[in-house]
Every structure is written in structure tokens, then in C-alpha cells.
Design an enzyme around this catalytic site. Structure first.
Site, PDB file in Angstrom:
ATOM      1  N   TRP A 303      31.363  66.686 -44.565  1.00 53.09           N
ATOM      2  CA  TRP A 303      30.697  67.562 -45.526  1.00 53.09           C
ATOM      3  C   TRP A 303      29.255  67.833 -45.123  1.00 53.09           C
ATOM      4  O   TRP A 303      28.624  68.754 -45.631  1.00 53.09           O
ATOM      5  CB  TRP A 303      30.732  66.927 -46.912  1.00 53.09           C
ATOM      6  CG  TRP A 303      29.843  65.713 -47.065  1.00 53.09           C
ATOM      7  CD1 TRP A 303      29.824  64.601 -46.276  1.00 53.09           C
ATOM      8  CD2 TRP A 303      28.843  65.507 -48.062  1.00 53.09           C
ATOM      9  NE1 TRP A 303      28.885  63.701 -46.727  1.00 53.09           N
ATOM     10  CE2 TRP A 303      28.266  64.232 -47.817  1.00 53.09           C
ATOM     11  CE3 TRP A 303      28.378  66.257 -49.138  1.00 53.09           C
ATOM     12  CZ2 TRP A 303      27.249  63.700 -48.611  1.00 53.09           C
ATOM     13  CZ3 TRP A 303      27.369  65.727 -49.929  1.00 53.09           C
ATOM     14  CH2 TRP A 303      26.814  64.468 -49.666  1.00 53.09           C
ATOM     15  N   ASP A 304      28.731  67.017 -44.193  1.00 54.26           N
ATOM     16  CA  ASP A 304      27.356  67.187 -43.712  1.00 54.26           C
ATOM     17  C   ASP A 304      27.085  68.646 -43.334  1.00 54.26           C
ATOM     18  O   ASP A 304      26.007  69.186 -43.607  1.00 54.26           O
ATOM     19  CB  ASP A 304      27.107  66.345 -42.448  1.00 54.26           C
ATOM     20  CG  ASP A 304      27.455  64.883 -42.601  1.00 54.26           C
ATOM     21  OD1 ASP A 304      28.209  64.548 -43.532  1.00 54.26           O
ATOM     22  OD2 ASP A 304      26.992  64.082 -41.782  1.00 54.26           O
ATOM     23  N   GLU A 428      28.796  56.156 -51.192  1.00 48.12           N
ATOM     24  CA  GLU A 428      29.986  55.451 -50.708  1.00 48.12           C
ATOM     25  C   GLU A 428      29.957  53.956 -51.008  1.00 48.12           C
ATOM     26  O   GLU A 428      30.870  53.227 -50.616  1.00 48.12           O
ATOM     27  CB  GLU A 428      30.153  55.696 -49.206  1.00 48.12           C
ATOM     28  CG  GLU A 428      30.461  57.152 -48.893  1.00 48.12           C
ATOM     29  CD  GLU A 428      30.463  57.445 -47.407  1.00 48.12           C
ATOM     30  OE1 GLU A 428      29.955  56.609 -46.632  1.00 48.12           O
ATOM     31  OE2 GLU A 428      30.958  58.518 -47.020  1.00 48.12           O
ATOM     32  N   LYS A 525      24.325  53.821 -51.604  1.00 49.53           N
ATOM     33  CA  LYS A 525      24.087  54.022 -50.177  1.00 49.53           C
ATOM     34  C   LYS A 525      23.153  55.211 -49.955  1.00 49.53           C
ATOM     35  O   LYS A 525      22.345  55.218 -49.035  1.00 49.53           O
ATOM     36  CB  LYS A 525      25.418  54.273 -49.470  1.00 49.53           C
ATOM     37  CG  LYS A 525      25.328  54.427 -47.960  1.00 49.53           C
ATOM     38  CD  LYS A 525      26.710  54.728 -47.382  1.00 49.53           C
ATOM     39  CE  LYS A 525      26.672  54.862 -45.868  1.00 49.53           C
ATOM     40  NZ  LYS A 525      27.965  55.310 -45.324  1.00 49.53           N
ATOM     41  N   GLN A 526      23.278  56.231 -50.819  1.00 53.52           N
ATOM     42  CA  GLN A 526      22.520  57.466 -50.621  1.00 53.52           C
ATOM     43  C   GLN A 526      22.467  58.261 -51.925  1.00 53.52           C
ATOM     44  O   GLN A 526      23.105  57.894 -52.910  1.00 53.52           O
ATOM     45  CB  GLN A 526      23.171  58.311 -49.532  1.00 53.52           C
ATOM     46  CG  GLN A 526      24.576  58.792 -49.881  1.00 53.52           C
ATOM     47  CD  GLN A 526      25.370  59.215 -48.669  1.00 53.52           C
ATOM     48  OE1 GLN A 526      25.785  58.386 -47.875  1.00 53.52           O
ATOM     49  NE2 GLN A 526      25.590  60.506 -48.529  1.00 53.52           N
TER      50      GLN A 526
END
Length: 656
Positions: A303-304, A428, A525-526
């Protein structure tokens, strides 16, 4: 200080493999790591073809229905750079000095090395090289070899060397050995399992020369790799001239000028340079997580591409953006097959893939990241908003309709609204939850865009009414008592991770703790909910409360994280925090902040650094073709100048 030039002195880590990554040359089709001309035992040389991969069965200890069936791994091809040299019969040469200068303005790498024999005879090797953007089948090198302090015989041999498969013993799920023992027939090379072929044509150097002290010999070498066995006869000088022209045009459209911070000026140009180099252009390849600079993440597309990289291309290089979106239309049938396999309607795009099949063996952090469907739809919508290219969107409308059909099939209506269960959001470290806010927000937009497009095209009218209803009734969790947007139904009920007693060496957590341990806690995580806030307007007060709640819980173990928090910090007026996050994003690879640039560039973060400047400091938005700018510059940056292409017209913007 020349902000268009990067040398060894600009790198925070000059280990051999780090240098090979950061000075790698690529053109969207072909990438070559910048390994030493005389290999060191620590070297990791290699070249890559975008979307050229080998496949093999995924072996599960316990299999289950619908699991991904095959790995796809981008193949490391040849060492195109090493030179076999003997000086007076001695081939045991030692590196004495090196100097590397990447000319980003021209798209050319310049190198100079001095090697010596055990008896002290010295030669200088000068290299000029580039992956041609004019002819994307070509990697070109000019080699100058000079005898510095001796006269006598020098033997020079240079060809392409296939890199045989080897076993990588290191544990890191982000890296997988990429070398394959290819089947060779004359100039044709084929993978044993995926049965993909390419053809090679190159000028071989095999010379025994008598060289006098101070004398130089020059070679120009063209390597061509073609999937169709079609080769041209380009000259080095013509290719170089075209390379410079192409990079001149690129910087005219895409450069960003920062006044007040020379380090960040160089950092952002370095990032944009690599973004331009690794993006697929043919509609059948995309942009791997590590570009074409290393084997990290097996060359997979995530998806980046849509969420972190597409905005840069949409606003500055719309034709490249169109090619990257075309890749998604070309794998739509495989996404349809995947949705059907899982028992749902529409299409479900693979979480990680090269040819369109799902290759993620760990579904809780793979297939369950259903948001990729809506991420792709969002990218198509952004492309239309910025370019006005409705014709392409209508030709590609099945991508939007099929992803909307999936959401309507996968979600369900409850007393609370339209809910989406058993998903994993961008964070994640939290998996298989109900009503992940980011996923629901993106799905809401996907359904709404599909409805508008269907009405405009006068198709799927009955379905469009259902999509509209689901979009309007989308459930978005909120904790009224705390005034916090709920990342998902259960996140706020979990224990907070014990950050205080987690040693620094235990980050990233994914390498030191079992997923079940991580999933039990409030730890990210983000950016997740905060990413949704970057994309969709909420009140500044809400953004502040959510930022203050989620950021302290975020490890930023993913390179995708800091840039997003930086943009939102800009939006809520915390310019000092925004500047800190942007600074780290802009120089992440130059300084090897993640400690693994040797595996390849962090492409999404490079796109994120563009978002930090344009979405953050410049407050960029677009509404009905109107460009909206807000000056959020931190005190460290005196002015920001950039060019956007809106509806085919270039607009130069300066804020100070």
C-alpha cells in the site's frame, strides 16, 4: 555546499553495503547496486529488473483454506560493476582510497578509487555510470584506468557475472535471499519456477595492456537487458546527453527549494532522486518497498505506493502516477479471484505482491490489512482531483466499483451502523480487530467515490444507492468520556505497553516479541488513526487530543510513521515537533537511522518526507481544482519553493 551532490561525507554510515544501496542507480525498469569495482568480502553486489521474480511454494506447518500459496521474490541478477585487474601479474589489490560523488542534477554517479599491489604499484580507477532513463534497458559505464607509479603490463577483464543463490542465515522477516540459479541459454536467462525470461547484450572488456607511468586507458561499456530480445546500438555519449536532459526536466517539475537548512535541502533532493529512479513506467510494474536498490521485502509492492508515493508523482509527474495506477487495473482480475476465493464479492487486492497474487504468509498482518483496497481507490481519486483526467478514471472505474463491492460484501449493518470486523489497520502491532478507524474511514471514502462515479457514468445505479447508504452509516468509534477517537473497538481497553522497561536494543519489537505478546497491549508500530486525520478533516481540538494520546504509544518501528505524525503536528500548530519528525524523515537513509539501509532505500519514508513538506509545512490541499496553501513553516525554515502540476499546468509556489 552543493545540495545536488551527495558524497561519502554526507552519509551517516559508510559501510560497504550501505554505500551500495544509497548510490544505486535505477530507471524504473533496471536497478544496479553501486558495489566496489574490486569486490570486498562484505560486498553485496547486484542488479534487479522491476517485476522480474522467482516463485516457490510457501510451506506451512499447519495449512488452512485461503492461505497464500506462493512466494514471489525479486531476483538478484548480475554483478555488472566488478573488474578483474592484474598489475604485473598480481591480482591481490588493496583499496587505498575512494571518493564517490552522486550528481543528482544530471543523474550520474562519479567514483574514483586507488588500489595498490603488495609491492606498492598503484592504479587509479575512475568510473562514471548511470541507469539510462532514455533507454530503460541500459546501464552504462565509462571506466578510466591510470597507472600512477609504475610502467608495465595490466590485465583488465570485465563482463557480467551471474550471482548464484546463497543461504542467508540472519533472522529478519523483512529480508529474503534473492539470488536464483537461472537457466542459461546463450544470452537468455530464465527462472526455473516462474518461467520468466530476459536477454542480455553487453560489451565485454578483455585486454592485456602495456601502460606507462601516468598513462590512462578508457573504456565505455553498455549493458542491455531486454525481456523481448530486442537491442539497439546506443552510444555512451548520446545516452549521457539524454540522461542530463531528462533530469533537467525532472528537477524543473519536481524540485523543492528549502531556505534555512542545507542538510534538509540535500536530504529532500536525495529522496526525490530515488523516487524518480525506482518508479515503474510500463503499467505492469510498480514501486517496490525498497525500490530497485536492494532485496529488502523481496521487491514486493504494498500500500506504500498509493498512500506514500503516489501523491508526489500525482502532483509533479502525473504520467508516472498514471502508470503506477495502471498496474492496479492490470492485476484487477487476480484481485477479483482473491475476493472470490475468500467468499466475498468484488475484488480484494493482495497485501504484498509482484504479479497480483497474495504472497503474505502471515495473514493477520497481511491479507487482513483490507484497507489496501480503499488506499488504491483513494489514489485514483486523488489522481483525478489533481490532473482532471476523468477519461482515465472512467476507463479504470472497475477498480473503484469492485473495491466498493468488496466492502459492501465484507461489512455488515448493525444497530451502530455499517461495521467492518476482523481487520488489521496500518498499526501492525494490533491485529484482527473490529472497526479499525482508519480502515472504516477509508472504506467510507471508497464507497462514496464509487457511488459518485457510478452516478456520473450512469452505471450500477442500484448498487450505488447501497454503497451510498453504507458510506453514510459507516460506524466510526469514539470514546465520549475521554474525547478520543477509538483506533478500534478494543484498543482503549488494553494495557499500555511497558515502555519504561523495554530496552532500546529490543526495538523494533517485531524482532524480539511474539505477535501475541505485542497484540495484547496499547502499542503502535506506526501512525494509524493519526494517518486518517492527515487525510480527512477533523477539528484541530480532536486532532490534538488524538495526537497526544497515540503518539506516546507509537514506537515508530516502521519507517512510514514519523512523516505522518510530522504532518499532523504541522496541522495542529506544533511546528517544533513537526520539524523534528520531518528532519528525521528527510535524512532517514542518508543517516541510516533504521540501521538497515543496506537492504535498500526506505521508499515510503522518502515519499513521506515530501508529504511532510507539502502537506505539512505548506498545508497543501486541493478542492475542485483550487490549490489551497497554509503557511505552517517552522522557524528553522525561512522559505519553501516548489512546483506543482495541476490539470496539466505547472504552478510555482513560494511561501515564506
Amino acid at each position: 555546499m552543493n545540495e545536488f551532490t551527495v558524497g561519502l561525507g554526507d552519509l551517516g554510515n559508510t559501510s560497504i553495503q550501505n554505500v551500495e544501496t544509497l548510490f544505486a542507480q535505477a530507471n524504473g525498469a533496471l536497478g544496479v547496486r553501486s558495489s566496489l569495482p574490486i569486490l570486498d568480502p562484505d560486498s553485496n553486489p547486484g542488479s534487479f529488473l522491476n517485476a522480474y521474480y522467482e516463485s516457490h511454494d510457501i510451506i506451512y506447518g499447519e495449512n488452512a483454506y485461503g492461505y497464500a500459496k506462493k512466494h514471489e521474490t525479486m531476483v538478484k541478477l548480475f554483478d555488472m560493476r566488478s573488474i578483474d585487474i592484474e598489475i604485473l601479474g598480481d591480482d591481490n589489490l588493496k583499496l587505498q582510497k575512494e571518493d564517490i560523488s552522486l550528481d543528482m542534477a544530471k543523474g550520474i554517479l562519479n567514483e574514483e578509487y586507488i588500489y595498490s599491489t603488495i609491492d606498492g604499484e598503484k592504479i587509479k580507477i575512475e568510473l562514471e555510470s548511470f541507469a539510462s532513463h532514455f533507454d530503460r534497458n541500459v546501464y552504462a559505464q565509462k571506466i578510466i584506468i591510470t597507472a600512477l607509479n609504475f610502467s608495465g603490463q595490466v590485465s583488465i577483464n570485465k563482463s557480467v557475472k551471474h550471482i548464484p543463490a546463497k543461504k542467508d542465515e540472519d533472522f529478519d522477516p523483512r529480508v529474503k535471499e534473492a539470488s536464483v540459479n537461472l537457466i542459461v541459454e546463450e544470452n537468455k536467462y530464465t527462472t526455473p519456477n516462474s518461467n520468466l525470461s530476459f536477454f542480455v547484450n553487453f560489451d565485454k572488456i578483455n585486454e592485456n595492456l602495456e601502460i606507462n607511468e601516468g598513462e590512462s586507458v578508457t573504456f565505455k561499456q553498455i549493458y542491455q537487458i531486454s525481456r523481448e530480445n530486442k537491442f539497439t546500438n546506443p552510444t555512451y555519449d548520446h545516452l549521457k546527453e539524454k540522461q542530463i536532459e531528462i533530469f533537467n526536466r525532472f528537477w524543473e517539475s519536481s524540485d523543492i527549494e528549502i531556505e534555512g537548512d542545507e542538510r534538509l535541502q540535500k536530504g529532500i533532493r536525495f529522496n526525490l532522486y530515488h523516487l524518480f529512479n525506482s518508479a515503474g513506467r510500463d503499467g505492469h510494474s510498480s514501486f517496490g518497498a525498497k525500490g530497485l536498490t536492494g532485496e529488502g521485502y523481496e521487491g514486493h509492492y504494498f500500500w506504500d505506493t498509493e498512500m506514500y508515493l503516489l501523491p508526489f508523482f500525482v502532483y509533479t509527474q502525473p504520467e508516472i502516477a498514471k502508470s503506477l495506477l495502471t498496474y492496479r487495473t492490470n492485476i484487477l482480475d487476480k484481485a477479483r479471484d482473491r475476493a472470490e476465493e475468500l467468499g466475498f464479492k468484488g475484488a480484494l487486492f493482495a497485501w504484498r505482491t509482484i504479479d497480483g497474487h497474495e504472497t503474505s504468509a502471515y495473514y493477520p498482518a497481511g491479507t487482513a490489512q483490507l484497507h489496501i483496497n480503499a488506499d488504491i481507490a483513494y489514489a485514483f481519486e486523488l489522481y483525478e482531483k489533481v490532473t482532471g483526467d476523468s477519461e482515465f478514471i472512467e476507463k479504470s472505474a472497475d477498480v473503484i466499483f469492485e473495491t466498493a463491492r468488496f466492502w459492501y460484501s465484507y461489512g455488515f449493518k448493525s444497530e451502530r451502523g455499517f461495521e467492518i470486523h476482523e481487520v488489521t489497520g496500518p498499526d501492525e502491532y494490533t491485529a484482527l480487530v473490529n472497526n479499525n478507524y482508519y480502515t472504516n474511514k477509508m472504506a467510507q471514502n471508497n464507497l462514496n467515490y464509487a457511488c459518485k462515479l457510478a452516478k456520473r457514468m450512469n452505471v450500477n445505479i442500484e448498487e450505488a444507492a447501497k454503497w451510498e447508504e453504507a458510506s453514510n452509516e459507516m460506524y466510526l468509534g469514539y470514546d465520549i468520556e475521554r474525547g478520543i477517537t477509538k483506533q478500534d473497538d478494543s484498543f482503549l481497553d488494553k494495557q499500555v505497553w511497558d515502555f519504561e522497561n523495554t530496552p532500546k536494543e529490543n526495538y523494533p519489537l517485531l524482532l524480539h516479541y511474539h505477535p501475541m505478546t505485542i497484540y495484547k497491549y496499547q502499542v503502535l508500530k506506526q501512525a494509524d488513526t493519526i494517518l486518517a486525520h492527515m487525510l480527512y478533516d477533523v477539528s484541530n481540538e480532536q486532532m490534538e487530543r488524538d495526537f497526544d494520546f497515540y503518539e506516546p504509544l507509537t514506537t515508530h518501528d516502521s519507517s512510514l510513521s514519523k512523516a505522518i505524525y510530522g504532518v499532523v503536528a504541522s496541522k495542529i500548530g506544533r511546528s517544533d515537533v513537526a520539524y523534528k519528525f520531518f528532519k528525521e524523515a528527510a535524512t532517514m537513509d542518508l543517516e541510516d537511522q533504521q540501521g538497515n539501509s543496506s537492504h535498500g532505500i526506505h521508499a515510503a519514508n522518502m515519499g513521506g518526507s515530501w508529504l511532510g513538506l507539502l502537506y505539512g509545512f505548506a498545508g497543501l490541499n486541493i478542492n475542485n481544482g483550487e490549490v489551497i496553501i497554509h503557511n505552517n513553516l517552522p522557524k528553522e525554515i525561512k522559505s519553501l519553493k516548489f512546483t506543482l502540476t495541476i490539470n496539466g499546468e505547472k504552478r510555482e509556489i513560494l511561501i515564506k
